[in-house]
Design an enzyme around this catalytic site. Sequence first.
Site, short mmCIF file in Angstrom:
data_model
loop_
_atom_site.label_atom_id
_atom_site.label_comp_id
_atom_site.label_asym_id
_atom_site.label_seq_id
_atom_site.Cartn_x
_atom_site.Cartn_y
_atom_site.Cartn_z
N ASP A 293 60.79 50.93 42.44
CA ASP A 293 61.05 49.52 42.69
C ASP A 293 62.19 49.34 43.68
O ASP A 293 63.24 49.98 43.56
CB ASP A 293 61.41 48.84 41.37
N GLU A 335 57.64 51.21 46.82
CA GLU A 335 57.51 49.75 46.91
C GLU A 335 58.49 49.27 47.97
O GLU A 335 59.55 48.72 47.68
CB GLU A 335 57.80 49.07 45.57
N ASP A 400 53.94 39.88 42.94
CA ASP A 400 54.93 39.31 43.84
C ASP A 400 54.29 38.34 44.83
O ASP A 400 53.07 38.23 44.95
CB ASP A 400 55.68 40.41 44.59
C1 GLC Z 1 60.52 44.34 43.21
C2 GLC Z 1 59.60 43.64 42.26
C3 GLC Z 1 59.97 42.21 42.16
C4 GLC Z 1 61.39 42.10 41.71
C5 GLC Z 1 62.31 42.92 42.61
C6 GLC Z 1 63.64 43.12 41.97
O1 GLC Z 1 60.41 43.87 44.49
O2 GLC Z 1 58.28 43.79 42.69
O3 GLC Z 1 59.11 41.54 41.28
O4 GLC Z 1 61.78 40.77 41.75
O5 GLC Z 1 61.84 44.22 42.81
O6 GLC Z 1 63.57 44.11 40.96
C1 GLC Z 2 61.78 41.11 48.88
C2 GLC Z 2 61.86 42.55 48.73
C3 GLC Z 2 60.68 43.11 48.01
C4 GLC Z 2 60.36 42.29 46.77
C5 GLC Z 2 60.32 40.84 47.04
C6 GLC Z 2 60.20 40.08 45.77
O1 GLC Z 2 60.81 40.78 49.80
O2 GLC Z 2 61.92 43.18 50.00
O3 GLC Z 2 60.96 44.41 47.65
O4 GLC Z 2 59.09 42.63 46.31
O5 GLC Z 2 61.51 40.47 47.67
O6 GLC Z 2 59.97 38.76 46.07
#
Ligand code: GLC
Ligand code: GLC
Length: 650
Positions: A293, A335, A400
């Site tokens: 993540d 991710e 997301d």
């Molecule tokens: C990742 C997850 C997102 C979360 C963020 C912070 O991007 O997909 O849902 O808000 O990390 O952990």
């Molecule tokens: C941002 C981050 C991504 C996350 C997202 C959540 O775009 O780069 O990692 O999934 O926020 O909204």
Amino acid sequence: MIEPTKLHRATELALARLLPRIEQAYAKAMGPSDWKTFRRRLDEHFPTLFEQLLILYGDQYDFYYQLEQVLALAATTWGERPKELKKLDESREANPQWFQSEKMLGGVCYVDLFAGDLRRLRKQIPYFQELGLTYLHLMPLFKAPLGDNDGGYAVSDYREVEARLGTMDDLRTLAAELRKAGISLVLDFIFNHTSDEHRWAIAARSGDQDTQDYYFLYPDRTMPDAYERTLREIFPDKHPGAFTYRTEIDRWVWTTFNVFQWDLNYRNPAVFREMAGEMLYLANAGAEVLRLDALAFTWKEMGTVCESLPKAHTLVQAFNALLRIAAPSLLFKSEAIVHPDEVAKYISSSECQLSYNPLLMALLWNSLATREVRLLRQSLSRRFQIAPDTAWVNYVRCHDDIGWTFDDTDAQALGINGYDHRRFLNAFYTGRFPGSFARGLPFQENPRTGDARISGMLASLAGLESALRSGNTAEIELAVRRILLVHAIILSIGGVPLLYLGDEIGAMNDYGYVEDPAKAVDSRWVHRPRTDWAKREVRHDAATIEGRIYQGLQHLIAVRKATPAFGGNKTEVINVGNDHVFAYARISTGGQRVLVLANFSEGTQAIAANELRLYGLNYHFADLVTQRDLVLGSEPLVLEPYQVLWLQAG
Ligand code: GLC
Ligand code: GLC
């Protein structure tokens, strides 16, 4: 950088110094055969581990002590690793490309929203099998603060399942049962931050210096202001900037995401060691893939954006090397939702073997809005190919928001202005653009920069919600076709297709989230609905919309699994002379060739016969989707609105 011969020498010395101590402490308990295996993996991967840790922590006075702790962790993990998982390690080592198979199919869901809890989720294994899943990602299920916890992405304890979902034993049992059913369990490794209720954060909040050093805490705004000059705001309408003031300690703490998510300080070797322990714990609990993540955010340097810095890569490589020694069947999935050039840098066998493909995802939606495929074709023809021992995880929706990621120079080459185009896409997917079929919501609209992202379920974004509301049967038909079209692409383009469960029955936006104060501020909840069992019940009834989507998808999945050319990750994106039709060729190692054609418009589209001949389609060929034989004369081939053809030379 150290000179290679010196590094080699240092590596040998370190191993010679540490190995006897590790052997003495752990070999006996392991037994001779496990120790031998451990030694073999150590010989192979210690040099990488050593080099990466040297880059990160070589300047620490107690570097060798830290290194020994890390090796001890590896030895303990391997020693305690359950028999079944050791067997899995062996079989994966013998077949490291297992995830490239055309039989692979991923699914993702929330435990509570899908089934209630882990025990009830176990009862859904037959459903997962009916769909054909071989990979199941369960959204965060560890202990998290009550109320807003970012959908579980604020972890308070990496070794305790959230009580309302079950226990660690439930999770282990589920992992084992899934494995028996041929399904790999995928879990998140949320290692950029903990919640502010994690025991380290609690100690830090009570003034403990050691745990304060696990995070980034500052006595005043001097450092935060200096950092913020170059940072991007991630959740601007929930909290501007990247720091949060905590009254109880009179400190500013680094919080990239929400105020209750404290960024971990990986400059501190203790943080690496502790988090390595949490990672290996997940490994032995039975996870087969860890989703890394927010991995782009883990390393910070003053004067930079603090995203995707070189040491963020070093860190993942160090974790990866450790896995190869202690729990080698486990893979990493990246991710990184960042610029496509940066996404690509995380993908390799020494870093993340798997990666989300946000570019494909965003550009599929772009093509549905514009009805043309130029940007998709242009971008993917240069950016889709990755190393043969890695794979994309191709998805259409996830938990997301959709961010309009594409390279502005790619767009410019086609006369598209990136900034304006993103504004158009936001207007289109929020339904504000005249004639738009989409019903999405804006996410994190930033009035200062004009940025926004999009929330919404696949079916609502693809037009089903508005069509059902107006009762227009032609529109309903088009929406169903769009849903099947984008799935037909992720199922055939190369990599692991990942279904966002609910999409297989066309689940739509759930506006009820605004009633819950913990969710109301975050529009992503609109696309995190609870399973509608009544709708799932009718999935075999072709007279229902759910049934049409489900059966259409099931058919595509069955064909994918029977088509070796859809395995592997080699794909040639091609231009067949029609800007509404996305095309690519897939070739199996055995030489099977399939040409995919996908019409992104609601009109029929023709492809000239000679364009197809160029790609090996001669007189006779078959469409694997409709299972019809086709004959190519001099007439063009015609695609129906939103039709996808999977053409195999006969
Ligand atoms: C990742 C997850 C997102 C979360 C963020 C912070 O991007 O997909 O849902 O808000 O990390 O952990
Ligand atoms: C941002 C981050 C991504 C996350 C997202 C959540 O775009 O780069 O990692 O999934 O926020 O909204």
